[in-house]
Scaffold this active site. Structure first.
Site, PDB file in Angstrom:
ATOM      1  N   ARG A 119       0.840  -1.193   0.000  1.00  0.00           N
ATOM      2  CA  ARG A 119       0.000   0.000   0.000  1.00  0.00           C
ATOM      3  C   ARG A 119       0.881   1.251   0.000  1.00  0.00           C
ATOM      4  O   ARG A 119       2.017   1.214   0.465  1.00  0.00           O
ATOM      5  CB  ARG A 119      -0.923   0.014   1.221  1.00  0.00           C
ATOM      6  CG  ARG A 119      -1.925  -1.134   1.237  1.00  0.00           C
ATOM      7  CD  ARG A 119      -2.797  -1.089   2.477  1.00  0.00           C
ATOM      8  NE  ARG A 119      -3.790  -2.164   2.477  1.00  0.00           N
ATOM      9  CZ  ARG A 119      -3.580  -3.375   2.979  1.00  0.00           C
ATOM     10  NH1 ARG A 119      -2.394  -3.668   3.527  1.00  0.00           N
ATOM     11  NH2 ARG A 119      -4.519  -4.292   2.937  1.00  0.00           N
TER      12      ARG A 119
ATOM     13  N   LYS B 225      -2.451  -1.963   7.792  1.00  0.00           N
ATOM     14  CA  LYS B 225      -3.897  -1.807   7.898  1.00  0.00           C
ATOM     15  C   LYS B 225      -4.520  -2.905   8.735  1.00  0.00           C
ATOM     16  O   LYS B 225      -5.462  -2.678   9.505  1.00  0.00           O
ATOM     17  CB  LYS B 225      -4.508  -1.807   6.491  1.00  0.00           C
ATOM     18  CG  LYS B 225      -6.015  -1.600   6.465  1.00  0.00           C
ATOM     19  CD  LYS B 225      -6.525  -1.559   5.039  1.00  0.00           C
ATOM     20  CE  LYS B 225      -8.032  -1.331   4.994  1.00  0.00           C
ATOM     21  NZ  LYS B 225      -8.539  -1.294   3.606  1.00  0.00           N
TER      22      LYS B 225
ATOM     23  N   HIS C 191      -1.925   2.835  -5.722  1.00  0.00           N
ATOM     24  CA  HIS C 191      -2.677   1.659  -5.264  1.00  0.00           C
ATOM     25  C   HIS C 191      -2.992   0.718  -6.426  1.00  0.00           C
ATOM     26  O   HIS C 191      -3.198  -0.481  -6.222  1.00  0.00           O
ATOM     27  CB  HIS C 191      -3.978   2.121  -4.602  1.00  0.00           C
ATOM     28  CG  HIS C 191      -4.601   1.098  -3.709  1.00  0.00           C
ATOM     29  ND1 HIS C 191      -4.348   1.031  -2.354  1.00  0.00           N
ATOM     30  CD2 HIS C 191      -5.461   0.084  -3.978  1.00  0.00           C
ATOM     31  CE1 HIS C 191      -5.040   0.027  -1.826  1.00  0.00           C
ATOM     32  NE2 HIS C 191      -5.722  -0.562  -2.794  1.00  0.00           N
TER      33      HIS C 191
ATOM     34  N   ARG D 263      -1.348  -2.761  -6.991  1.00  0.00           N
ATOM     35  CA  ARG D 263      -1.837  -3.924  -6.260  1.00  0.00           C
ATOM     36  C   ARG D 263      -2.857  -4.698  -7.093  1.00  0.00           C
ATOM     37  O   ARG D 263      -2.840  -5.925  -7.161  1.00  0.00           O
ATOM     38  CB  ARG D 263      -2.451  -3.484  -4.926  1.00  0.00           C
ATOM     39  CG  ARG D 263      -1.425  -2.901  -3.971  1.00  0.00           C
ATOM     40  CD  ARG D 263      -2.063  -2.225  -2.763  1.00  0.00           C
ATOM     41  NE  ARG D 263      -2.899  -3.114  -1.970  1.00  0.00           N
ATOM     42  CZ  ARG D 263      -2.432  -4.002  -1.102  1.00  0.00           C
ATOM     43  NH1 ARG D 263      -1.119  -4.134  -0.935  1.00  0.00           N
ATOM     44  NH2 ARG D 263      -3.257  -4.758  -0.389  1.00  0.00           N
TER      45      ARG D 263
ATOM     46  N   HIS E 273      -4.134  -9.041   2.550  1.00  0.00           N
ATOM     47  CA  HIS E 273      -5.593  -9.071   2.638  1.00  0.00           C
ATOM     48  C   HIS E 273      -6.062 -10.123   3.630  1.00  0.00           C
ATOM     49  O   HIS E 273      -7.122  -9.991   4.228  1.00  0.00           O
ATOM     50  CB  HIS E 273      -6.209  -9.431   1.275  1.00  0.00           C
ATOM     51  CG  HIS E 273      -6.214  -8.285   0.327  1.00  0.00           C
ATOM     52  ND1 HIS E 273      -6.439  -8.447  -1.025  1.00  0.00           N
ATOM     53  CD2 HIS E 273      -6.014  -6.962   0.519  1.00  0.00           C
ATOM     54  CE1 HIS E 273      -6.374  -7.271  -1.627  1.00  0.00           C
ATOM     55  NE2 HIS E 273      -6.123  -6.363  -0.712  1.00  0.00           N
TER      56      HIS E 273
ATOM     57  N   TYR F 285       1.670 -19.181  11.499  1.00  0.00           N
ATOM     58  CA  TYR F 285       1.473 -20.341  10.626  1.00  0.00           C
ATOM     59  C   TYR F 285       1.757 -19.983   9.173  1.00  0.00           C
ATOM     60  O   TYR F 285       2.504 -20.663   8.478  1.00  0.00           O
ATOM     61  CB  TYR F 285       0.046 -20.860  10.783  1.00  0.00           C
ATOM     62  CG  TYR F 285      -0.314 -21.985   9.835  1.00  0.00           C
ATOM     63  CD1 TYR F 285       0.162 -23.278  10.052  1.00  0.00           C
ATOM     64  CD2 TYR F 285      -1.129 -21.749   8.740  1.00  0.00           C
ATOM     65  CE1 TYR F 285      -0.170 -24.318   9.188  1.00  0.00           C
ATOM     66  CE2 TYR F 285      -1.461 -22.772   7.869  1.00  0.00           C
ATOM     67  CZ  TYR F 285      -0.981 -24.054   8.099  1.00  0.00           C
ATOM     68  OH  TYR F 285      -1.309 -25.070   7.242  1.00  0.00           O
TER      69      TYR F 285
END
Length: 405
Positions: A243, A270, A332, A335, A358, A368
């Site tokens: 971002r 974020k 942006h 992305r 995301h 993990y």
């Protein structure tokens, strides 16, 4: 005889303090240092008392008489004027301690820990500009939902619908802090939702080029005539598709060049969890060049006007406009381009989503995913960088071999 302004102005200090008397026990106390102080003498429950009414000329003769008359009315009603004033000051002090502004300050100190400086600065600015003028002096426990509605709608009316919603979110956070620490028992911001009072938000579709237009964009970036730091910022964004805020606030301390990784701390993300960006050879080459330009700074991309702060979040957008991509591409947008092409090439959806930050993560799942996906993500990012190189040189988008699908 009553005092006059002329007599007061002409009075001079003496070796000892003295008084200039007015009517009804009001007098002006003149000190050797030249101070002129209003005093009123009275008796309450058999005790003589002396009440201060302010300093001349801040308090004029007429204002001093008005204050004396107000105190005489209290006395006539059986109240001690000095005790009453002390009580009012205590209540005012108590009210200020429980004011929205005071609790908001406590919340800000608590919330700012671990939050990105840019986010803190923007929230503080919103607080000072929009929230405190409306709510600051109000006792927090007396604030009701209609006041918050009025606050939000006033912001919306100036064409700042998004800021209005953010202001409500900030107010709600202050109330949650107040409840947690015993300053309040309820949060009026939960009595309604922003959509109940604000117009529907316009869906933001970030402009971006499609795959066929990507080679021309990459060549335009390569020959960009602006500053080298801005050009390198755009190149690194294309290679990492983070971002814009995550890129421009990047610090050298976050990078492990030998380990070929960029560790973005949770406070700058974020999703509020740390994020690992595997670095391709091309990304490391960009960093090597940047070292000669900004290696002395805390930030990879220091601002032109204030090197102690990162570049503006409008810098990359402005550069793309100067390249001729106004309305066609944003920072942006890289992305979206990366996500579309990588999915079309058959890369694992989870790997792509994790690299885009995301994927919903908690402490367990983050660890993990880190252990399970870091290696295939590193291969994906290197192949993405190689693909960009070929697209730039070849002038068209060429398929690239997916080794980690």
């Amino acid at each position: 005889m009553p005092l006059t302004d002329t007599e007061i102005r002409r009075s001079k200090p003496a070796d000892k303090p003295y008084r200039l008397s007015d009517a009804n026990s009001l007098f002006l106390w003149v000190t050797p240092a030249g101070g002129k102080l209003w005093r009123w003498a009275y008796e309450f429950e058999g005790r003589e008392k002396l009440m201060s009414l302010g300093k001349y000329p801040i308090i004029t003769l007429a204002e001093a008489r008005e204050r004396r008359d107000d105190a005489r009315k209290m006395l006539a009603n059986g109240l001690d004027p000095m005790a009453k004033r002390k009580q009012e000051k205590t209540e005012e002090r108590s009210q200020m301690e429980g004011s929205f502004q005071n609790i908001a300050s406590l919340w800000m100190d608590h919330w700012a820990e671990g939050t990105s400086p840019r986010h803190v600065e923007s929230t503080q600015r919103r607080m000072e500009k929009d929230i405190l003028p409306a709510l600051g002096a109000r006792p927090l426990t007396e604030i009701q939902a209609p006041e918050l509605v009025a606050l939000a709608k006033a912001i919306e009316q100036r064409g700042a619908r998004d800021i209005a919603e953010r202001a409500l979110q900030t107010v709600s956070q202050v109330f949650r802090y107040a409840i947690a620490h015993g300053y309040a028992i309820r949060n009026p911001a939960t009595d309604f939702r922003p959509r109940d009072i604000l117009k529907a938000a316009q869906t933001a579709n970030y402009a971006r080029v499609d795959a066929r237009e990507l080679p021309a964009l990459l060549r335009a970036i390569e020959v960009y005539q602006g500053t080298h730091i801005t050009r390198l910022a755009i190149k690194l964004m294309a290679l990492t598709f983070v971002r814009t805020g995550e890129l421009i606030e990047a610090r050298w301390s976050e990078f492990d060049i030998e380990g070929a990784r960029w560790d973005i701390p949770a406070g700058r993300m974020k999703m509020k969890t740390s994020h690992i960006v595997p670095l391709s050879k091309q990304a490391i080459a960009v960093l090597d060049t940047l070292q000669t330009l900004s290696g002395h700074s805390e930030f990879l991309f220091p601002g032109d006007r204030n090197p102690a702060k990162p570049m503006s979040n409008m810098t990359i957008l402005g550069a793309l406009k100067r390249m001729g991509y106004k309305g066609q591409m944003t920072g942006h947008g890289f992305r979206g381009v990366a996500s579309t092409i990588l999915h079309e090439q058959g890369y694992n959806h989870d790997h792509i989503e994790l690299q885009l930050a995301h994927a919903p993560r908690n402490a367990v799942s983050a660890a993990y995913n880190h252990a399970l996906y870091l290696e295939p993500r590193a291969k994906m990012m290197q192949e993405w960088a190689d693909f960009l190189d070929r697209a730039q040189r070849g002038g068209k988008v060429l398929p690239f071999r997916n080794e980690v699908a």
